[in-house]
Write a protein that holds these residues in place. Structure first.
Motif, mmCIF file in Angstrom:
data_model
loop_
_atom_site.group_PDB
_atom_site.id
_atom_site.type_symbol
_atom_site.label_atom_id
_atom_site.label_comp_id
_atom_site.label_asym_id
_atom_site.label_seq_id
_atom_site.Cartn_x
_atom_site.Cartn_y
_atom_site.Cartn_z
ATOM 1 N N PHE A 249 22.364 34.647 54.584
ATOM 2 C CA PHE A 249 20.644 34.451 55.682
ATOM 3 C C PHE A 249 20.859 35.934 56.136
ATOM 4 C CE2 PHE A 249 19.065 33.407 59.329
ATOM 5 C CZ PHE A 249 17.049 32.960 58.977
ATOM 6 N N VAL A 250 20.201 36.503 55.713
ATOM 7 C CA VAL A 250 20.061 38.176 56.071
ATOM 8 C C VAL A 250 18.919 38.483 55.816
ATOM 9 C CG1 VAL A 250 22.599 39.377 55.426
ATOM 10 C CG2 VAL A 250 20.149 39.161 53.570
ATOM 11 N N CYS A 251 17.735 40.199 56.886
ATOM 12 C CA CYS A 251 16.794 40.641 56.509
ATOM 13 C C CYS A 251 16.565 40.587 55.140
ATOM 14 C CB CYS A 251 16.956 41.687 57.982
ATOM 15 S SG CYS A 251 15.371 42.370 57.666
ATOM 16 N N GLN A 252 15.310 40.800 55.164
ATOM 17 C CA GLN A 252 14.439 40.794 53.586
ATOM 18 C C GLN A 252 15.280 42.603 53.698
ATOM 19 O OE1 GLN A 252 13.911 39.260 51.538
ATOM 20 N NE2 GLN A 252 13.164 40.443 50.147
ATOM 21 N N LYS A 253 14.474 43.173 54.279
ATOM 22 C CA LYS A 253 14.700 44.621 54.190
ATOM 23 C C LYS A 253 16.029 45.216 55.066
ATOM 24 C CE LYS A 253 11.868 48.540 55.733
ATOM 25 N NZ LYS A 253 10.603 49.306 57.222
ATOM 26 N N CYS A 254 16.450 45.455 55.615
ATOM 27 C CA CYS A 254 17.976 45.922 56.286
ATOM 28 C C CYS A 254 18.771 45.273 56.408
ATOM 29 C CB CYS A 254 18.098 46.572 57.705
ATOM 30 S SG CYS A 254 18.337 45.489 58.662
ATOM 31 N N ARG A 255 19.341 44.588 55.385
ATOM 32 C CA ARG A 255 20.006 43.365 55.036
ATOM 33 C C ARG A 255 20.843 42.672 56.508
ATOM 34 N NH1 ARG A 255 18.030 41.301 51.312
ATOM 35 N NH2 ARG A 255 19.412 40.294 50.290
ATOM 36 N N ASP A 256 20.939 43.061 57.524
ATOM 37 C CA ASP A 256 21.726 42.652 58.630
ATOM 38 C C ASP A 256 21.775 41.381 58.211
ATOM 39 O OD1 ASP A 256 22.553 45.198 58.689
ATOM 40 O OD2 ASP A 256 21.628 45.537 60.586
ATOM 41 N N PRO A 257 22.775 40.417 59.224
ATOM 42 C CA PRO A 257 22.829 39.314 58.916
ATOM 43 C C PRO A 257 22.408 38.758 60.810
ATOM 44 C CG PRO A 257 25.149 39.833 58.802
ATOM 45 C CD PRO A 257 24.280 40.846 59.271
ATOM 46 N N LEU A 258 21.181 37.347 60.301
ATOM 47 C CA LEU A 258 20.560 37.095 61.092
ATOM 48 C C LEU A 258 21.227 36.076 62.022
ATOM 49 C CD1 LEU A 258 17.526 36.931 59.159
ATOM 50 C CD2 LEU A 258 18.345 38.551 61.219
ATOM 51 N N VAL A 259 22.753 35.678 61.797
ATOM 52 C CA VAL A 259 22.748 34.349 63.021
ATOM 53 C C VAL A 259 23.035 34.813 64.336
ATOM 54 C CG1 VAL A 259 25.562 33.447 63.207
ATOM 55 C CG2 VAL A 259 25.008 33.591 61.072
ATOM 56 N N LYS A 260 22.720 34.083 64.993
ATOM 57 C CA LYS A 260 21.932 34.112 66.802
ATOM 58 C C LYS A 260 21.212 35.035 66.422
ATOM 59 C CE LYS A 260 25.916 31.227 66.608
ATOM 60 N NZ LYS A 260 25.447 29.712 67.506
ATOM 61 N N LYS A 261 20.407 35.665 65.968
ATOM 62 C CA LYS A 261 19.837 36.688 66.438
ATOM 63 C C LYS A 261 17.958 35.633 66.344
ATOM 64 C CE LYS A 261 22.241 40.360 64.654
ATOM 65 N NZ LYS A 261 22.636 41.645 63.637
ATOM 66 N N PRO A 262 17.277 35.915 66.783
ATOM 67 C CA PRO A 262 15.884 36.212 66.592
ATOM 68 C C PRO A 262 15.410 36.871 65.363
ATOM 69 C CG PRO A 262 15.762 36.775 68.883
ATOM 70 C CD PRO A 262 17.556 37.510 68.390
ATOM 71 N N PHE A 263 15.230 35.648 64.585
ATOM 72 C CA PHE A 263 13.946 36.286 63.595
ATOM 73 C C PHE A 263 12.779 36.087 63.073
ATOM 74 C CE2 PHE A 263 15.889 31.999 62.751
ATOM 75 C CZ PHE A 263 15.263 31.341 62.444
ATOM 76 N N TYR A 264 11.989 36.471 61.876
ATOM 77 C CA TYR A 264 10.344 35.988 62.146
ATOM 78 C C TYR A 264 10.472 36.145 60.433
ATOM 79 C CZ TYR A 264 9.572 38.394 66.182
ATOM 80 O OH TYR A 264 9.507 37.753 67.375
ATOM 81 N N HIS A 265 10.030 34.542 59.936
ATOM 82 C CA HIS A 265 10.014 34.094 58.073
ATOM 83 C C HIS A 265 8.173 33.901 58.012
ATOM 84 C CE1 HIS A 265 11.387 32.411 54.453
ATOM 85 N NE2 HIS A 265 10.412 31.340 54.821
ATOM 86 N N THR A 266 7.896 34.656 57.779
ATOM 87 C CA THR A 266 6.617 34.955 56.785
ATOM 88 C C THR A 266 6.749 35.415 54.874
ATOM 89 O OG1 THR A 266 3.785 36.164 57.237
ATOM 90 C CG2 THR A 266 6.972 38.012 57.308
ATOM 91 N N ASP A 267 5.593 34.255 54.602
ATOM 92 C CA ASP A 267 4.983 35.040 53.112
ATOM 93 C C ASP A 267 6.378 34.539 52.522
ATOM 94 O OD1 ASP A 267 2.282 35.445 53.671
ATOM 95 O OD2 ASP A 267 3.016 37.309 53.977
ATOM 96 N N GLY A 268 7.406 33.338 52.837
ATOM 97 C CA GLY A 268 8.845 33.377 52.094
ATOM 98 C C GLY A 268 9.963 34.373 52.682
ATOM 99 N N LEU A 269 9.562 35.904 53.524
ATOM 100 C CA LEU A 269 10.854 36.354 53.198
ATOM 101 C C LEU A 269 11.003 36.610 54.749
ATOM 102 C CD1 LEU A 269 9.096 39.450 51.039
ATOM 103 C CD2 LEU A 269 10.458 37.608 50.845
ATOM 104 N N THR A 270 12.107 36.860 55.211
ATOM 105 C CA THR A 270 12.972 36.147 56.703
ATOM 106 C C THR A 270 12.908 37.639 57.047
ATOM 107 O OG1 THR A 270 13.208 34.324 56.017
ATOM 108 C CG2 THR A 270 14.212 35.346 57.571
ATOM 109 N N TYR A 271 12.680 38.024 58.533
ATOM 110 C CA TYR A 271 13.047 39.186 58.830
ATOM 111 C C TYR A 271 14.120 39.372 60.077
ATOM 112 C CZ TYR A 271 9.339 40.863 55.454
ATOM 113 O OH TYR A 271 8.797 41.345 54.334
ATOM 114 N N CYS A 272 14.613 40.746 60.548
ATOM 115 C CA CYS A 272 14.736 40.433 61.622
ATOM 116 C C CYS A 272 13.889 41.167 62.566
ATOM 117 C CB CYS A 272 15.919 41.501 61.593
ATOM 118 S SG CYS A 272 15.289 42.682 61.256
#
Length: 209
Positions: A49-72
């Motif tokens: 479960f990581v950012c689609q672009k930077c690949r950083d883990p998203l655990v315990k962080k705000p995230f955005y899920h749009t068009d099937g992709l998840t971003y920090c």
């Protein structure tokens, strides 16, 4: 678009060998308390479960899920357009006008600063955005008879008559004595006399005095 942060996994079984389920991304078993997380109604490995672009883990962080992709948060904002006025990212509704993009509350009349979201507007020769009222105050002609601005009503085309180097509403272009409206018919035109608009009959009376 979904916006969220990781749910608390403290209720998970602490047994390091406990299988919590299949990862929604890699489809492998999630084994151990520290290796999994819950998001978007599914289970993931922490490293899946990581950012689609930077690949950083998203655990315990705000995230955005749009068009099937998840971003920090940072990379999601980078996908958004910026307001031409405040230069901030436009996170919600976007207003497009004059080949630019705006927050609706930032799209304002250059002169009076009233918001123009859903309001008719126009541009001056320098491409400044103006509400119709401010545009008319600056550029509309003033009728020499009634002293009101010669402006469009209900979006209809505007006409003005020029006589004696002055501007008139069509309805105000009439004899100042009898209110007969001038026309192009023979004998029905305007006969100026001493800076006054007169019909033929009253013109003859005036010059005879």
């Amino acid at each position: 678009m979904s916006v969220g942060s990781e749910s608390d996994s403290s209720e998970w079984e602490d047994d390091p060998e406990f299988i919590h389920g299949l990862c929604a991304k890699c489809k492998e078993n999630i084994i151990g308390h520290e290796n999994g997380c819950k998001a978007l109604g599914a289970l993931y490995h922490v490293n899946c479960f990581v950012c689609q672009k930077c690949r950083d883990p998203l655990v315990k962080k705000p995230f955005y899920h749009t068009d099937g992709l998840t971003y920090c948060e940072k990379d999601y904002l980078d996908t958004l357009e910026k307001c031409d006025v405040c230069e901030e990212h436009i996170k919600e509704r976007i207003l497009r006008a004059v080949d630019k993009q705006y927050h609706p509350e930032c799209f304002k009349c250059t002169d009076c600063s009233n918001c123009l979201d859903g309001v008719p507007f126009t541009l001056d020769s320098n491409n400044n955005v103006l509400c119709v009222q401010c545009y008319n105050k600056k550029f509309a002609y003033t009728c020499a008879a009634c002293n009101n601005l010669i402006v469009s009503e209900d979006g209809a085309e505007t006409y003005r008559i020029i006589a004696m180097d002055k501007d008139f509403h069509v309805s105000c272009y009439k004899c100042e004595v009898c209110d007969v409206k001038f026309s192009n018919d023979e004998g029905q035109g305007c006969y100026p006399h001493n800076e006054r608009l007169l019909c033929h009959a009253h013109y003859k009376e005036a010059v005879a005095q």
